[in-house]
Design a protein around this motif. Structure first.
Motif, PDB file in Angstrom:
ATOM      1  N   LYS A 131      33.184  55.390  24.872  1.00 31.34           N
ATOM      2  CA  LYS A 131      31.970  55.189  25.117  1.00 31.34           C
ATOM      3  C   LYS A 131      31.343  56.267  26.328  1.00 31.34           C
ATOM      4  O   LYS A 131      30.229  56.839  26.395  1.00 31.34           O
ATOM      5  CB  LYS A 131      31.757  53.941  25.853  1.00 31.34           C
ATOM      6  N   PHE A 132      32.451  56.986  27.019  1.00 30.75           N
ATOM      7  CA  PHE A 132      32.296  57.853  28.136  1.00 30.75           C
ATOM      8  C   PHE A 132      31.881  59.284  27.156  1.00 30.75           C
ATOM      9  O   PHE A 132      31.120  59.764  27.921  1.00 30.75           O
ATOM     10  CB  PHE A 132      33.717  57.963  28.672  1.00 30.75           C
ATOM     11  N   SER A 133      32.307  59.175  25.922  1.00 30.13           N
ATOM     12  CA  SER A 133      32.181  60.614  25.446  1.00 30.13           C
ATOM     13  C   SER A 133      30.731  60.668  24.767  1.00 30.13           C
ATOM     14  O   SER A 133      29.915  61.741  24.525  1.00 30.13           O
ATOM     15  CB  SER A 133      33.096  60.947  24.084  1.00 30.13           C
ATOM     16  N   ASN A 134      30.437  59.340  24.331  1.00 33.05           N
ATOM     17  CA  ASN A 134      29.126  59.257  23.422  1.00 33.05           C
ATOM     18  C   ASN A 134      28.022  58.700  24.344  1.00 33.05           C
ATOM     19  O   ASN A 134      26.914  58.922  23.814  1.00 33.05           O
ATOM     20  CB  ASN A 134      29.374  58.349  22.389  1.00 33.05           C
ATOM     21  N   GLU A 135      28.159  58.454  25.604  1.00 28.13           N
ATOM     22  CA  GLU A 135      26.854  57.999  26.191  1.00 28.13           C
ATOM     23  C   GLU A 135      26.872  58.648  27.515  1.00 28.13           C
ATOM     24  O   GLU A 135      27.710  59.236  28.050  1.00 28.13           O
ATOM     25  CB  GLU A 135      27.241  56.449  26.879  1.00 28.13           C
ATOM     26  N   ALA A 136      25.737  58.741  28.071  1.00 26.66           N
ATOM     27  CA  ALA A 136      25.282  59.667  29.116  1.00 26.66           C
ATOM     28  C   ALA A 136      25.275  58.635  30.390  1.00 26.66           C
ATOM     29  O   ALA A 136      24.441  58.048  30.828  1.00 26.66           O
ATOM     30  CB  ALA A 136      23.815  60.321  29.176  1.00 26.66           C
ATOM     31  N   VAL A 137      26.598  58.511  30.886  1.00 25.97           N
ATOM     32  CA  VAL A 137      26.878  57.658  32.115  1.00 25.97           C
ATOM     33  C   VAL A 137      26.749  58.435  33.454  1.00 25.97           C
ATOM     34  O   VAL A 137      27.126  59.632  33.241  1.00 25.97           O
ATOM     35  CB  VAL A 137      28.218  56.903  31.840  1.00 25.97           C
ATOM     36  N   ASP A 138      26.554  57.806  34.554  1.00 31.84           N
ATOM     37  CA  ASP A 138      26.312  58.392  35.907  1.00 31.84           C
ATOM     38  C   ASP A 138      27.591  58.131  36.750  1.00 31.84           C
ATOM     39  O   ASP A 138      27.768  58.902  37.668  1.00 31.84           O
ATOM     40  CB  ASP A 138      24.991  57.939  36.305  1.00 31.84           C
ATOM     41  N   LEU A 139      28.522  57.012  36.186  1.00 30.53           N
ATOM     42  CA  LEU A 139      29.426  56.770  37.061  1.00 30.53           C
ATOM     43  C   LEU A 139      30.417  55.935  36.494  1.00 30.53           C
ATOM     44  O   LEU A 139      29.773  54.918  35.432  1.00 30.53           O
ATOM     45  CB  LEU A 139      28.914  55.896  38.483  1.00 30.53           C
ATOM     46  N   VAL A 140      31.755  55.659  36.551  1.00 31.08           N
ATOM     47  CA  VAL A 140      32.601  54.983  35.840  1.00 31.08           C
ATOM     48  C   VAL A 140      33.426  53.984  37.033  1.00 31.08           C
ATOM     49  O   VAL A 140      33.803  54.661  37.963  1.00 31.08           O
ATOM     50  CB  VAL A 140      33.642  55.868  35.103  1.00 31.08           C
ATOM     51  N   ILE A 141      33.542  52.768  36.736  1.00 32.34           N
ATOM     52  CA  ILE A 141      34.533  51.816  37.376  1.00 32.34           C
ATOM     53  C   ILE A 141      35.465  51.677  36.380  1.00 32.34           C
ATOM     54  O   ILE A 141      35.108  51.081  35.414  1.00 32.34           O
ATOM     55  CB  ILE A 141      33.625  50.390  37.868  1.00 32.34           C
ATOM     56  N   LEU A 142      36.662  51.906  36.719  1.00 31.49           N
ATOM     57  CA  LEU A 142      37.944  52.158  35.651  1.00 31.49           C
ATOM     58  C   LEU A 142      39.086  51.313  36.429  1.00 31.49           C
ATOM     59  O   LEU A 142      39.402  51.509  37.276  1.00 31.49           O
ATOM     60  CB  LEU A 142      38.201  53.413  35.429  1.00 31.49           C
ATOM     61  N   ASP A 143      39.372  50.301  35.608  1.00 27.24           N
ATOM     62  CA  ASP A 143      40.643  49.420  36.020  1.00 27.24           C
ATOM     63  C   ASP A 143      42.020  50.285  35.874  1.00 27.24           C
ATOM     64  O   ASP A 143      41.970  51.248  34.959  1.00 27.24           O
ATOM     65  CB  ASP A 143      40.681  48.180  35.122  1.00 27.24           C
ATOM     66  N   ILE A 144      42.924  50.173  36.647  1.00 18.64           N
ATOM     67  CA  ILE A 144      44.129  50.737  36.126  1.00 18.64           C
ATOM     68  C   ILE A 144      45.229  50.088  35.280  1.00 18.64           C
ATOM     69  O   ILE A 144      45.658  50.901  34.329  1.00 18.64           O
ATOM     70  CB  ILE A 144      44.976  51.091  37.651  1.00 18.64           C
ATOM     71  N   HIS A 145      45.264  48.891  35.356  1.00 15.32           N
ATOM     72  CA  HIS A 145      46.286  48.101  34.598  1.00 15.32           C
ATOM     73  C   HIS A 145      45.693  47.447  33.574  1.00 15.32           C
ATOM     74  O   HIS A 145      45.044  46.372  33.627  1.00 15.32           O
ATOM     75  CB  HIS A 145      47.127  47.044  35.731  1.00 15.32           C
ATOM     76  N   MET A 146      45.970  48.125  32.184  1.00 14.71           N
ATOM     77  CA  MET A 146      45.269  47.630  31.030  1.00 14.71           C
ATOM     78  C   MET A 146      46.272  47.978  30.023  1.00 14.71           C
ATOM     79  O   MET A 146      47.124  48.835  30.032  1.00 14.71           O
ATOM     80  CB  MET A 146      44.033  48.361  30.707  1.00 14.71           C
ATOM     81  N   PRO A 147      46.357  47.131  28.849  1.00 16.03           N
ATOM     82  CA  PRO A 147      47.162  47.139  27.794  1.00 16.03           C
ATOM     83  C   PRO A 147      46.646  48.650  27.027  1.00 16.03           C
ATOM     84  O   PRO A 147      45.565  49.209  27.219  1.00 16.03           O
ATOM     85  CB  PRO A 147      46.700  46.100  26.875  1.00 16.03           C
ATOM     86  N   GLY A 148      47.750  49.427  26.557  1.00 14.33           N
ATOM     87  CA  GLY A 148      47.365  50.388  25.917  1.00 14.33           C
ATOM     88  C   GLY A 148      47.462  51.775  26.956  1.00 14.33           C
ATOM     89  O   GLY A 148      48.438  51.875  27.745  1.00 14.33           O
ATOM     90  N   LYS A 149      46.499  52.360  26.964  1.00 13.91           N
ATOM     91  CA  LYS A 149      46.390  53.558  27.985  1.00 13.91           C
ATOM     92  C   LYS A 149      46.157  52.768  29.351  1.00 13.91           C
ATOM     93  O   LYS A 149      45.254  52.030  29.558  1.00 13.91           O
ATOM     94  CB  LYS A 149      45.195  54.367  27.765  1.00 13.91           C
ATOM     95  N   THR A 150      46.825  53.651  30.424  1.00 18.72           N
ATOM     96  CA  THR A 150      46.458  52.803  31.876  1.00 18.72           C
ATOM     97  C   THR A 150      45.262  53.724  32.194  1.00 18.72           C
ATOM     98  O   THR A 150      44.700  54.710  31.743  1.00 18.72           O
ATOM     99  CB  THR A 150      47.795  53.622  32.858  1.00 18.72           C
ATOM    100  N   GLY A 151      44.771  53.177  33.253  1.00 21.21           N
ATOM    101  CA  GLY A 151      43.617  53.652  33.860  1.00 21.21           C
ATOM    102  C   GLY A 151      43.674  55.130  34.287  1.00 21.21           C
ATOM    103  O   GLY A 151      42.762  56.090  34.213  1.00 21.21           O
ATOM    104  N   ILE A 152      44.965  55.358  34.856  1.00 24.76           N
ATOM    105  CA  ILE A 152      45.313  57.098  35.335  1.00 24.76           C
ATOM    106  C   ILE A 152      45.150  57.767  34.134  1.00 24.76           C
ATOM    107  O   ILE A 152      44.704  58.730  34.209  1.00 24.76           O
ATOM    108  CB  ILE A 152      46.710  56.951  35.880  1.00 24.76           C
ATOM    109  N   GLU A 153      45.696  57.390  32.821  1.00 28.34           N
ATOM    110  CA  GLU A 153      45.507  58.209  31.737  1.00 28.34           C
ATOM    111  C   GLU A 153      44.173  58.392  31.455  1.00 28.34           C
ATOM    112  O   GLU A 153      43.732  59.542  31.067  1.00 28.34           O
ATOM    113  CB  GLU A 153      46.530  57.637  30.761  1.00 28.34           C
ATOM    114  N   VAL A 154      43.560  57.484  31.388  1.00 26.19           N
ATOM    115  CA  VAL A 154      42.123  57.578  30.959  1.00 26.19           C
ATOM    116  C   VAL A 154      41.210  58.354  31.905  1.00 26.19           C
ATOM    117  O   VAL A 154      40.252  59.036  31.604  1.00 26.19           O
ATOM    118  CB  VAL A 154      41.317  56.275  30.818  1.00 26.19           C
ATOM    119  N   LEU A 155      41.486  58.206  33.196  1.00 27.65           N
ATOM    120  CA  LEU A 155      40.888  59.163  34.297  1.00 27.65           C
ATOM    121  C   LEU A 155      41.174  60.488  34.021  1.00 27.65           C
ATOM    122  O   LEU A 155      40.133  61.443  34.088  1.00 27.65           O
ATOM    123  CB  LEU A 155      41.465  58.632  35.734  1.00 27.65           C
TER     124      LEU A 155
END
Length: 119
Positions: A40-64
């Protein structure tokens, strides 16, 4: 209308944050894991992201890291129930680090400040 991408694996967080931020006049786009968030970050024109750190799969740090490579100018707020991630060097690439709480005042203030700085 400013768009916020919310990436968190907890449905209750999406319910509360979406209601609160839509009341503040923002559009909220939801993603429930890191891969969906990156898509969604790649395909949408977002102005800001609120990102959890502890998630299944990729961590928030990796996504960041991946988000900052794609669009370094989009501010990211890391949001976690765990204070200890604040000391993780990987979290320093974010503009803010907020510990989740029932009181959203700090989070809302950070969103307003970062979006007003972005213009």
């Amino acid at each position: 209308m400013k768009k916020i991408l919310l990436v968190d694996d907890e449905q209750s967080i999406h319910t509360v944050y979406t209601a609160e931020f839509e009341d503040e006049g923002y559009e909220v786009i939801s993603a429930f894991d890191g891969d969906e968030g990156l898509e969604k970050f790649s395909n949408e024109a977002v102005d800001l992201v609120i990102l959890d750190i502890h998630m299944p799969g990729k961590t928030g740090i990796e996504v960041l890291r991946q988000m900052k490579k794609l669009k370094a100018d989009v501010p990211v707020i890391l949001s976690s129930a765990y204070q200890e991630y604040k000391r993780d060097l990987g979290s320093w690439a974010s503009e803010e680090y907020i510990v989740k709480s029932g009181n959203l005042d700090d989070l809302k203030a950070s969103v307003r400040r970062l979006l007003s700085e972005k213009k």
